[in-house]
Structures are given as C-alpha cells and as structure tokens.
Design a protein around this motif. Structure first.
Motif, PDB file in Angstrom:
ATOM      1  N   MET A 121     -49.255  -8.855  -0.097  1.00 45.50           N
ATOM      2  CA  MET A 121     -50.612  -9.027  -0.578  1.00 45.50           C
ATOM      3  C   MET A 121     -50.925 -10.492  -0.796  1.00 45.50           C
ATOM      4  SD  MET A 121     -51.948  -6.554  -0.283  1.00 45.50           S
ATOM      5  CE  MET A 121     -53.397  -7.548  -0.473  1.00 45.50           C
ATOM      6  N   GLU A 132     -51.770 -12.264   2.191  1.00 43.56           N
ATOM      7  CA  GLU A 132     -53.142 -12.012   2.627  1.00 43.56           C
ATOM      8  C   GLU A 132     -54.133 -12.800   1.782  1.00 43.56           C
ATOM      9  OE1 GLU A 132     -52.981  -7.490   4.101  1.00 43.56           O
ATOM     10  OE2 GLU A 132     -54.888  -8.325   3.501  1.00 43.56           O
ATOM     11  N   GLU A 133     -53.816 -12.816   0.521  1.00 44.60           N
ATOM     12  CA  GLU A 133     -54.675 -13.569  -0.388  1.00 44.60           C
ATOM     13  C   GLU A 133     -54.717 -15.031   0.023  1.00 44.60           C
ATOM     14  OE1 GLU A 133     -56.341 -11.878  -4.080  1.00 44.60           O
ATOM     15  OE2 GLU A 133     -55.314 -13.733  -4.190  1.00 44.60           O
ATOM     16  N   LEU A 181     -56.812 -15.723   2.869  1.00 41.66           N
ATOM     17  CA  LEU A 181     -58.229 -15.808   2.528  1.00 41.66           C
ATOM     18  C   LEU A 181     -58.573 -17.171   1.948  1.00 41.66           C
ATOM     19  CD1 LEU A 181     -59.203 -12.412   0.946  1.00 41.66           C
ATOM     20  CD2 LEU A 181     -60.348 -13.585   2.814  1.00 41.66           C
TER      21      LEU A 181
END
Lengths: 760, 578
Positions: free
Chosen positions: A191, A194-195, A198
């Motif tokens: 996660m 992915e963060e 971003l």
C-alpha cells in the motif's frame, strides 16, 4: 447519486450569459508564499544592518519574486540566502514563529504591515511595484471570509511544515516506522508503495501551486516570448501543454492560454490541436466585444476579422494554400464591410505572401506600401519594401536602387526599433550580395547580423533571436565556409544550427537543405557519385528544382548523358516558367558541358553566350565569370587559345577575388592549359620555355586549390600535366616526382571519369 | 439482437429480487438505486402475502452494530455525514461498514462543494479536492485485495476510483461489483458513464442476468444506437414491464434522439398520464413540444411543473422553452441561466441559452454559451452546430466550416450538418465539395428534403445537366411518394428544368408531360405553355407522332405508369458522361 451534489456547485457569476473569469474582482490573492515575500519586504524596510551590496542584490530579486509562480519555502529561502543569508534567516525565524504560533500572529502581521498609504516617508511608494503589491495583498487579505482566513493559516502552517520536513531528513524515517506499525497486515508495504506512487504527482501540483491571474499572465507572456525568440529555452512542447491544460482546467475562460496552446501545437505541427485552440481562443476573445457596450458591434467584429486572418495564417503555415486563401478572402470581405483599413493592409500582405508561396508571380505594388505608411503601419510598410526589394533583386534591378531602398527601410526600422525587421534586412543584404557573387560582402553582412545585439531587452537569458533571418544568415555562412574548403568550420556552424533550430522547428528546413548541399558538393568533388546520388533524394524532398539539378549533375558525372540531358531540358523549361534566373543559367552551363562531352563544342557556344547575356542582365557577376570560363574552354577546344586567353582575363579577377576554391582551381587550370597551347606556337625556344614555366606555376596553384577541397581526380590530372610539362622542359627530377605522385593517385582512384583534358 | 435473458420468464422471481434489493439499498442510503428498483417493482404485479421474500439474514455482527447503525442512519438521512461516520467507526458488519465509508465519502464531497464557493480565487477553484478520497482509496483497496468487500463495497470503491480519475481501475471494479451484486442498478449506471464505445462494451464480460438487458438498453441509448435500444426496450415491454415509467421515459428519449417526434410525443403523454408529478425528462418533452410549436401544451406543462417544484433544472428549462416559443427571448435566457445556477453542468441549458442569444442577435454571448456547452461535453453536436450557425450568420462561411465538420463528425448520419456544410461550400464557391455534401445528405436520409433540390441546382451551375435532371427526377418522385405538396416552388422549378432538359434531348413526350405539369403552378405556367408550343412546333416540323399529347395525365403518372424507362434515361446518360 452522482448528481446529488451537483446542485451544490459553485454559482457562476453571470451577466449577460457570460461567466466572468475574475469572480472576486481581484487579480491576486494571498498565499503562504506571498506572506513570506511580504515578510521579506517588511524585513528589508526594518533592518538597517544590510550592506549596500546585499541591498542591491535583494532589490534585483524582488521583481522576479513577485512575478514568478509560487515557490516552495526551501526554494525561496535558498534564493534569498544567495543574496543575503542573514535576512533569509530572519525571515525563516519569523515564519517559524507565525506558523508555530496562533492565528492571531498572522492577523497581527497584517495589522502591523506598514501601509504605503499613510506613511509618506515609507520606502515603498504607494504606486511603486512593491507598494502596489503590498496594497493588493492587504486588500485581498481584508476581503477574506472567516473560514478563508483560517484556511489560509492552515495552508501557511503546511507550507512551513513541508519545508521543515525536507530540512530535517532525520524526521522522515521515524514517521515511516510509525506508519509501518499501524499497518500490521503484510499488505501494508504494498500500500505504501502505491501511496508513494501517488505522491510525486501530488507534490508537483502543490509545489507549483495554483497560479494567480497575474502569475498566469506572466507565465504566458514569458513562454510566448521564448517561443518567439529562443524556442529551446521555452518549456518543451509536452510540458508546456500540460501546464496549459492544467491552467485551462481550473479556469477555462483564460483565453490567452488557448492562444499559447495554439502556438505550442504549431511547434509540433499538430494541425488538429492548433486549429482547435485558435478557434477556441477567438471564441473566448469575443467576450470583451460583447462587454464593452459603448463599442457595440465594433469590438466583436474586430476580433472576427482577425480570427479569420489568423486562421488563414495557420493554414498557410501548414501549407494548405487553398484553405488559407478561402480564410483570407473571408477576412478581407469582413474587413471591407466594416472599413477596417488596418486589417485590410494585413490581409493584403498575407495575400501577397500566399500568392508567393503558391508559386504564382504576383506583384505587391508600391501603392500598398504607401498605404501601409499612410495607416501608420511601419511594420507592414517595411515588410512590403523588403518584398519589393526581393522582387527587384530577382528581377534584375540595379544594385544601387535595391540598397537604397533597404537603407530607407533601415531608417524606418531604427526609428520604430523593429529589431526583427532589422535582422531580416541584414539577412536580405547577405543574400543579395551572395546572389551577385560578392562573397566577401555577404560574409561581412552575415557577421554583422550575428554579432549585433538584439534591440529587445535582453532578459530571461535569451541572447539571440531564433528568427528566420538568423537561420538564413547562418546557412549562408556555412555555405561560404564550405566553398572555401573550411569544412570543419562549416560543419561547426551547421551543428550550431541544429541545436538552435531543432529538426521539428519551423526553419529547420533551411539548414537541412544547406547541409545536404554541402555534403553533395563534397561527394561530387571526391568522385563518390553513389554517395551524391543518395543525397539527391534528400535534397529533392526539400527543394524540387535543386534536387532535379543535382540529379542531372550526378547523371552527367556518371556519363549517363542522355538521361542527364532529358532532366536538364525539363528543368530548363520549368525554371524559365518560374523565372528562376540563377538556376536557368546553371542549367544552361550544365547543358553546355554535356555538349562538350559529346565533343560538340560549337553547339555549346550559343548556349553559353545566351547564359552570359542573361547573367549580365541580372547583374549576376559570379555566374557571368563562370560563363566566361566555359566560353574560354570552348574556344580552347575549338583551337583558338589566344582568344580564350583574351576573354579569360575578364573572368579571372572576380573569380580569384570572390570565387569558391574549386572555381579558382578550374580557372587557373584553364589559364595554364591555354598557355601550354599558345606556347607551342611560340617562335623561339626560349619564349616557349618561359611560357611553359608560367603554365607550370599556374598548374601548381590550381593544384593547391584542388587539394584543399579534396578533388583527388583533378589533382591527379594536374600531376599528369605537370609531369608532361617538366618532361618537355627537360627537368627530369621534377618530372619523376610528379609522375610518382600521379601514379600514387592513380592507383587509389578508379579512372572512369572524363579525362581532365576534355573538361573544364 | 433483442433476445432477452431467459430469466424474464419468471417475473415473480424478478419481483422478489427487486423487493430484496430495495431493502438492501435503502439500508445503505443508496436512494437513487432504491428509486429505480422501486419503479420497476411497481410495474410488476404485487406479490401475495405468502410469496413475500424473507428479510435479509441477520447476523451476530449486525445485531451488535444495530444501535450504532440506527443512530448513524438517522444522522445520515439528515445529511450529518461526519456525525454518522463517527458513530459507525468501530462497527464490523458489512452494512455498517458500507454506511461508514459512504458517509465519509459524502462528507468529503459535501465539503468539497462548500469549499468551491469559498475558495480563494478563480484559478484555485479547480484545485479543491475531496480530501477524503485518497484515504478511502487506500482503505478500500486494502479490503479489496483481501476480498472482504461485498457488492456495495465494490461499488463505493469504484466510485472513489472514478472520482480520482483512475478510470481503468474503476471500470474493472464496477464490473466486479456487477458480478458480485447484479441487482444494484447504481453500479450499472456508473458503467454506462464510463464505457465510451462499442468496442469497449464488447470487450467486457457481464454477469448473465436480466439486469444486463436493462443495462444494454440504457447504454445503447447513451451511445445513440437507437435502433438496438428500441428493440431492447420493446422486448422488455413485451415481457411484462409495460407499466414501467422508466422504460417508457427511456423509449421517449430514444425517439427524441432519432427525431421521431410523433412517437416520442405519444410516449411522453403516456408517461405523464402514468406519472403526472414526474419532473425528470420533462425538459426533453418540452423540446419536442417546442419543435412542434404546440404552445398550449407547453404552457400547460410549464405551469404544471412550476407548481410541482420551481427550483428544478428541468422546470427552468421547460419555462425557458416556453418563453422562447413565445419569442420572449430575454426571459427565456433568464430561465436557462437559472437552470445553470442550479446545475452548471447541465448541458442542455447551455446549448439552449446559446440558441436564445442567437435569437436576440447577441452573437458573442451565444458563442460563449455554446463554448460552455462544449466544455461540459465535447460530444455535444448541437453546440458545435450552433457555433457553426453563429458564424454563418456573421457571414464567415469558411470559419464555420470547422464547426460544422466537428458536428458532422459526431453525427455522421445527420443530414442537417451535411446540408449546412454543403451550403457553406456553396458560398465559398467550392461547388464540387458542396455536391458531395448534398449527395451524402440525401443518401443518409434527408430530413428537410432540400438536399436534392440544392444538389440539382448545383449540377445546373456546373453544367452537368444530366445529373441535374436525375436529381430533379428523384426529388419529384420522393415528394409524390410521401404525398406532401408543400414545396411547390421547388417542384415547379424541377418540372421547368426537366421540361427544358427533355426538350433539348429531343424526348418530346417527356418534355410535354413536364411542361403540362408546369402549368399547374402559377410561377411556371407561362413557361410551361411556351414550352408546349415549342414542342408542338417541332413536332409539326417533323413527322407527326402519335397522339401522345392528348393522353390524359392525371396526378402521379410520373411515378406510376411507363415511367421506369423514362426515369432511367438520365441515369444511363450520367454513367456514360465522364
């Protein structure tokens, strides 16, 4: 569900069906960055300890700080540190205090801000740039609502904290482990990644920040300026487009951005986007027309005319001449209907340009120029004069008239400081001198242009313009260097051209053609006809006539006489149709050479005489000497060497003064040949020997010229001639040396070409 | 094509499923899906008492969360989203979890909208984001990876992804949601907005349920594949959904899109009979009434809607249309503006406002309005067409070409754009291009029946008399076939030209027929008579032919008797000429 909240949307403030871009009536608003700048300004006025030098540096810094898009705090502090580290520290401290404190600190700051209104002795006068900025800020701050003030304060805190975080890298890992602890599942790591993915995009946005209207305008103006003057320094097309799209997404009414997007699309030759943006721009632009009721229809109609005119320009740039003409007709019609003479003049210039591009010969009348002067359009007027000069030059007007006209326009340019046109004028002079065959003058003019400082304020690190004029001058320069055998210098110039005008840009075709021509000439000199042949395709793609001509040259060199003849005949007809005088003469000379190769020297004579007459009529001195050279050779072959020597005297001087190395060599060789032939008819032996010795010297000179331009075949033939001459002079040692050199060269080269004796 | 899922055989089962899903959606506050499902359920026969489906199973977790859920649901219904989320934060049941996430999402959306009004400046406006979206995405994707999301959770995840502009992922998640919970209409509806073209639609796999047919019909309507959509809806009606107002409204919209005005009007009238207080789609209805200039009906509709709710976008549009029909364009524009204030993304209002400004000769405002419409939806062909018209009025035929072309791209088979394009080309003297446009306009089915006449006139100008004659023949044939005799002027020109043409080609029989027909029209009578005289003169000079002239010609000989040969002649000729 999706539609539930749409009713909560922002109320567009509309009058007359038009949403105004500037809802709040202020062009600027307060951001954390601007608060910091305000602090900086405040500190500057308060503190007395800044040295004069630092103060001067800071003063220079202020304008860019006010105009540029919002920077991050670290960037800002770094910039200030460069000028005055002490001040940077105080500003940092003050910001820290404010960010770590309470809302009232910010309120207090704005209360305490020295108002340029009431303090007459204040350093910032109320109408100065700084004073205006401060007033804008105070005004904008006072207009903020309750929640907006709080939002601003939290933004300020974030602004400061993001700097702190970057500043102290030790804090970051700690935070990371913290995150890890909360994410007990094993998916947590993924996660995070992915963060992080971003993050950068988000970061980018937040660092650039939303532009205020002023900043946006400045950004657009800057980019547009760079696009015009130094394209390489502007953002690259994709990045710029992204920036513009961003801007337009937030404020679709920002019409200027559409125009820049049009210019940007033009850079990459994207017709769809550029048309779309252009039309969009004008659709938006009509707004002021509707707004100013006093002007009534006038404002609206005006933009319509120019919209059509711009559309014509666009199609013209993309080579859609028919479309361009239709658009232009429309512009003209609307302009006529509303009696807009200024617009009509613009249309007229475009019309003329269009006709020219389409290849039909139209003449811009002097009347048009006079009209332009009458309507106070110096730009158009001198552009018109320049076109007239160009026509005159091609049409064989005398040089003094042309130069006179150019001088007049120059006066006009300097008076109105139209730097762009000055460039064009000088480039034009270069071209005219080159056409006349005065290479020294051309060289000088090109240098003048290149070493001239631009009139426009030198800013943004732009030293020179990347206008067409510069490209033309540089191309001439490289060709001139190549002619003199300075191939390294020529390729250096071309390299520079390639950097300055990247292949996708508008003027790139100029240097591409020039580059290929130089390569072609070198290949031909070197006898590498297959290489030259492969270059022909490239040349033909850029210029049809030039390509055909070069094709014929290759065919001729490869002894494919019939094909060469056919091509030349076709070219001759075409050139006569389009009135390309220079090319016509060249083609006629080549035709004459073809006749020689079939030993029809007598047939070549009328052709040569005709070309001589034409080149004299058009004052093409260099081509005239070339014609004389050819004539002399024909006469030599026809057995009247005395006559040949006689007329050679006319040609040899200009050739030696201005000619290319190759031509110089050819001329000297021809002189030597004539001398050899005449020597045989000399009565006394001594005179004969003398004459031969002169001939040997001339051969020697020709030889050096040929070596410089890598003409191996010709060099070899010269050695042969020299050996023969030495032989007849009885100088055995020299003879043997030349013979050896000849043999060396002969082994290297295939002996397939025409022997030197029977060619010029 | 229209083969429906076999599950439609068992309507009772469908009704049961609908009843269940209504309850589920209501528990989760998905009111639009509840509305849709209820509308459908209402169209079916009521279930007997013993057939009613049992309430959804009640788990241990549900029982634990029951109090928190009830409290939060009441807050949620009162739009206090943050409060609802606060009380739901520890809940474990699926239902409560969904409501928890959903309230957080809605709270973010609401704040975003509030923020927009309060933002610092216009350029910052677009920067306002729903702050909670990213957090929601992280949490939901974690759950998604662990496969802990039910159909509703997947739906919410998809919505979050879509709002973050991650469209590809969003589509995948929505498809998954439909597989997981096919009965939830919201997920299908989201897909309708995301699927862009036919190819995309074909490449996706959907669960094989009866819901899929509703979805396909809906998306066909969106994609302007009206034929297919109508077939679908028709078969749905046949299966037993004849009372569904949803289907009726969709059919009406579909008819409106293909400009089948009569059918659309009748559908809308039916709709209003069944659901008199309905406001949705009434703007479309008013458009139809406007096109037919049915003033009293439009007035009645406007007053009726105004009574129901005057602050609705649809109401404002209807009133705008009403004023426009009464030529009170300022007032009309005012109401369209009001509609836009209520919802700035309301596409139709921008376009309609553009039309109003056009009527008021305020071209710049019209251009602005159209541009806004295009900004909202690039595929709005009416706005492009309107822009083209505006510039045409400003006498810039070349300039408007671009706009018409865009409109034509979007509606390749709409003759109006083609005729407009042709007219522009004609004005630019690009006659060949113009002929192409007119011919194509005729080929795709000309609405206004003007393309052929224009084409014929163009051929006349180009001195291609054979083609011109051919066009006139087809034109006359078409006019007589459809039985409308309104465009007399054009008919007379057609006959006049044909008469001359046949006369020149020495086809005296045909020429005399045409000349006689000319005499039926006032403006061509003299010419007809003189042509007849000429024919008889020529005939008198040559051998006397059979008594052709005296043959009685009743209306319609051209289309009926021995015409095929005659009509072929120009056709044949045209194929010979280069």
């Amino acid at each position: 569900m999706a539609s539930v909240h749409e009713s909560l949307y922002f109320n567009p403030m509309m009058t007359n069906g038009v949403v105004h871009a500037n809802v709040f009536g202020v062009k600027d608003w307060v951001t954390p960055y601007k608060i910091t700048v305000l602090m900086l300004l405040d500190e500057m006025t308060i503190s007395t300890s800044i040295t004069l030098l630092d103060r001067r540096r800071l003063n220079k810094l202020i304008l860019p700080l006010l105009q540029s898009p919002d920077m991050t705090l670290s960037q800002l502090i770094k910039t200030v540190e460069d000028s005055c580290p002490q001040l940077a520290y105080t500003v940092h401290l003050r910001l820290q205090l404010m960010a770590d404190g309470e809302l009232k600190d910010m309120e207090h700051f704005f209360d305490m801000l020295p108002s340029p209104f009431n303090e007459t002795e204040s350093e910032a006068h109320k109408t100065s740039v700084v004073g205006l900025f401060m007033r804008h800020m105070v005004l904008a701050y006072n207009k903020l609502s309750f929640s907006q003030v709080y939002k601003l304060y939290t933004a300020l805190q974030q602004y400061y904290q993001s700097y702190e975080r970057k500043d102290s890298p030790a804090a970051e890992p700690a935070e990371d482990t913290d995150m890890e602890l909360t994410n007990t599942e094993e998916l947590g790591g993924k996660m995070e990644k992915e963060e992080l993915d971003l993050e950068p995009s988000d970061d980018e946005v937040s660092t650039r920040g939303p532009l205020s209207q002023k900043q946006a305008e400045y950004f657009l103006a800057q980019q547009a300026y760079l696009l015009k003057n130094d394209e390489n320094k502007a953002l690259d097309p994709a990045a710029l487009q992204k920036e513009l799209n961003n801007m337009l997404k937030f404020n679709p009414d920002f019409a200027e951005a559409h125009y820049l997007s049009y210019l940007n699309s033009m850079r990459v030759q994207d017709i769809f986007n550029s048309t779309d943006s252009l039309l969009h721009y004008f659709d938006r632009l009509i707004l002021p027309g509707g707004d100013s009721k006093s002007n009534g229809d006038e404002g609206c109609g005006r933009s319509l005319r120019y919209a059509a005119l711009n559309l014509a320009a666009l199609h013209c740039r993309f080579g859609h001449y028919q479309q361009a003409e239709l658009a232009l007709q429309e512009a003209i019609r609307i302009a006529q209907e509303s009696n807009d003479h200024v617009c009509l003049q613009h249309c007229l210039s475009w019309l003329y340009l269009l006709e020219q591009m389409k290849g039909s010969d139209s003449t811009l009348t002097e009347h048009a120029v006079k009209m332009a002067v009458h309507f106070c359009l110096p730009y158009l007027a001198s552009l018109g004069i320049q076109s007239l000069v160009q026509q005159g030059a091609v049409g064989g007007k005398t040089a003094n008239k042309l130069m006179d006209a150019l001088k007049d326009t120059d006066l006009l340019h300097w008076k109105h400081s139209l730097s762009e046109l000055i460039d064009i004028s000088i480039a034009q002079k270069t071209a005219i001198w080159r056409m006349y065959g005065k290479s020294t003058m051309a060289l000088q003019q090109a240098q003048v242009l290149l070493s001239m400082n631009s009139l426009e304020p030198v800013n943004l690190g732009v030293q020179q313009n990347n206008s067409e004029a510069f490209a033309v001058a540089l191309c001439h320069l490289s060709e001139l260097h190549a002619e003199q055998g300075l191939f390294a210098a020529a390729s250096e110039i071309l390299k520079h051209l390639r950097e300055r005008f990247p292949p996708h840009s508008q003027h790139a075709k100029l240097w591409m053609l020039c580059d290929q021509k130089i390569q072609f000439d070198r290949a031909m000199n070197d006898g590498k006809y297959h290489m030259a042949d492969s270059l022909v395709v490239g040349i033909a793609a850029l210029s049809k006539t030039e390509g055909l001509y070069r094709k014929a040259l290759v065919l001729k060199a490869q002894n494919q006489t019939t094909e060469a003849y056919k091509v030349l005949q076709r070219l001759l007809l075409y050139c006569e149709k389009i009135k390309g005088t220079e090319m016509t003469i060249r083609v006629m000379l080549s035709l004459a050479e073809l006749h020689w190769s079939s030993s029809c020297h007598a047939v070549a004579l009328p052709l040569l005489l005709r070309s001589l007459a034409v080149s004299r009529e058009y004052h093409l001195q260099y081509l005239a000497s070339e014609c004389i050279l050819h004539l002399a050779f024909s006469q030599l072959m026809l057995g009247i060497p005395e006559q040949a020597l006689n007329i050679l005297h006319m040609a040899i001087e200009p050739i030696l003064a201005h000619g290319a190395l190759l031509d110089k060599g050819r001329a000297m060789l021809l002189v030597a040949k004539c001398q050899i032939v005449t020597a045989s008819s000399e009565p006394s032996k001594q005179q004969k020997t003398q004459a031969l010795e002169v001939a040997v010297q001339n051969l020697e000179e020709a030889g050096t010229y040929f070596t410089k331009v890598d003409c191996k075949e010709r060099v070899r033939d010269i050695y042969y001639l020299q050996a023969r001459l030495y032989h007849s002079l009885g100088k055995t040692a020299e003879r043997n040396k030349c013979a050896m050199l000849f043999r060396q060269h002969n082994q290297e080269l295939p002996s397939q070409g025409v022997p030197l004796i029977t060619r010029l | 094509m229209a083969a429906l899922s076999s599950q439609f055989a068992d309507l009772v089962e469908i009704k049961k499923q609908l009843t269940v899903i209504i309850a589920l959606c209501r528990e989760r506050g998905l009111m639009h899906s509840v509305k849709w499902a209820s509308e459908l359920a209402f169209a079916l026969d009521p279930l007997p008492m013993n057939e009613l489906p049992p309430p959804p199973p009640f788990t241990e977790e549900d029982a634990q969360d029951l109090d928190a859920y009830s409290l939060a649901k009441s807050f949620f219904d009162l739009k206090e989203y943050d409060r609802a989320a606060y009380f739901l934060r520890g809940c474990r049941s699926q239902k409560a979890y969904f409501l928890y996430m959903y309230s957080r999402y809605l709270s973010g959306e609401k704040k975003k909208d509030d923020e927009t009004v309060d933002s610092l400046g216009p350029l910052e406006k677009g920067q306002v984001k729903n702050e909670s979206l990213r957090e929601l995405r992280v949490e939901l994707s974690k759950k998604h990876k662990a496969r802990e999301l039910d159909g509703f959770g997947l739906y919410l995840y998809g919505v979050v992804l879509r709002k973050l502009d991650l469209l590809k992922e969003a589509i995948d998640v929505f498809v998954e949601a439909t597989h997981c919970l096919p009965l939830h209409w919201g997920a299908w509806l989201e897909l309708c907005n995301l699927v862009e073209n036919k190819e995309m639609l074909k490449s996706m796999s959907f669960p094989d349920t009866w819901m899929k047919d509703f979805f396909l019909a809906h998306i066909y309507t969106e994609m302007q594949m009206i034929e297919e959509a109508l077939q679908k809806y028709q078969s749905l009606i046949n299966v037993g959904f004849s009372k569904s107002t949803y289907i009726i409204s969709q059919i009406a919209v579909a008819y409106h899109n293909i400009r089948d005005i009569d059918k659309a009007l009748s559908m809308f009238n039916e709709l209003r009979e069944q659901d008199p207080y309905r406001i949705e789609n009434m703007d479309t209805f008013s458009n139809l009434l406007y096109v037919r200039t049915m003033k009293p009906e439009l007035s009645y509709l406007a007053h009726n809607l105004c009574d129901i709710d005057k602050y609705r976008v649809e109401t404002c549009c209807v009133i705008g249309n009403y004023y426009s029909l009464r030529s009170q364009h300022e007032k009309a524009a005012l109401y369209f503006q009001r509609a836009l204030k209520l919802n700035p993304r309301c596409l139709g209002a921008w376009t309609l406002m553009g039309h109003e400004y056009m009527e008021m000769k305020n071209t710049s405002a019209a251009i602005q309005a159209y541009r806004h419409a295009i900004e909202v939806n690039k595929r709005d062909y009416r706005a492009w067409y309107g822009l083209g018209q505006t510039y045409e009025i400003l006498k810039m035929p070349f300039y408007c070409l671009y706009y018409y072309r865009r409109a034509h791209q979007l509606r390749p088979n709409d003759s109006r754009m083609l005729v407009a394009l042709g007219e522009c080309y004609e004005k630019l003297n690009q006659l060949v291009e113009a002929t192409k446009c007119y011919w194509r306009a005729y080929s795709v089915g000309d609405v206004e029946r003007m393309a052929l006449v224009k084409l014929a006139k163009l051929h006349e100008q180009l001195n291609e008399s054979d083609q011109a004659a051919q066009c006139y023949v087809i034109y006359i044939k078409e006019i007589f076939e459809c039985g409308e005799l309104m465009e007399q002027v054009e008919l007379s020109t057609a006959f006049r030209y044909l008469g001359q043409y046949y006369f020149k080609n020495k086809q005296y029989d045909d020429a005399s027929i045409c000349a006689q027909r000319c005499c039926n029209y006032n403006d061509a009578r003299e010419e007809g008579k003189s042509l007849l005289r000429q024919i008889s003169q020529v005939r008198g000079q040559g051998e006397t032919s059979s008594s052709d002239l005296s043959l009685p010609f009743i209306f319609g000989p051209l289309s009926a008797k021995n015409t095929p040969v005659r009509r072929m002649s120009p056709l044949n000729l045209s194929s010979v000429t280069p």
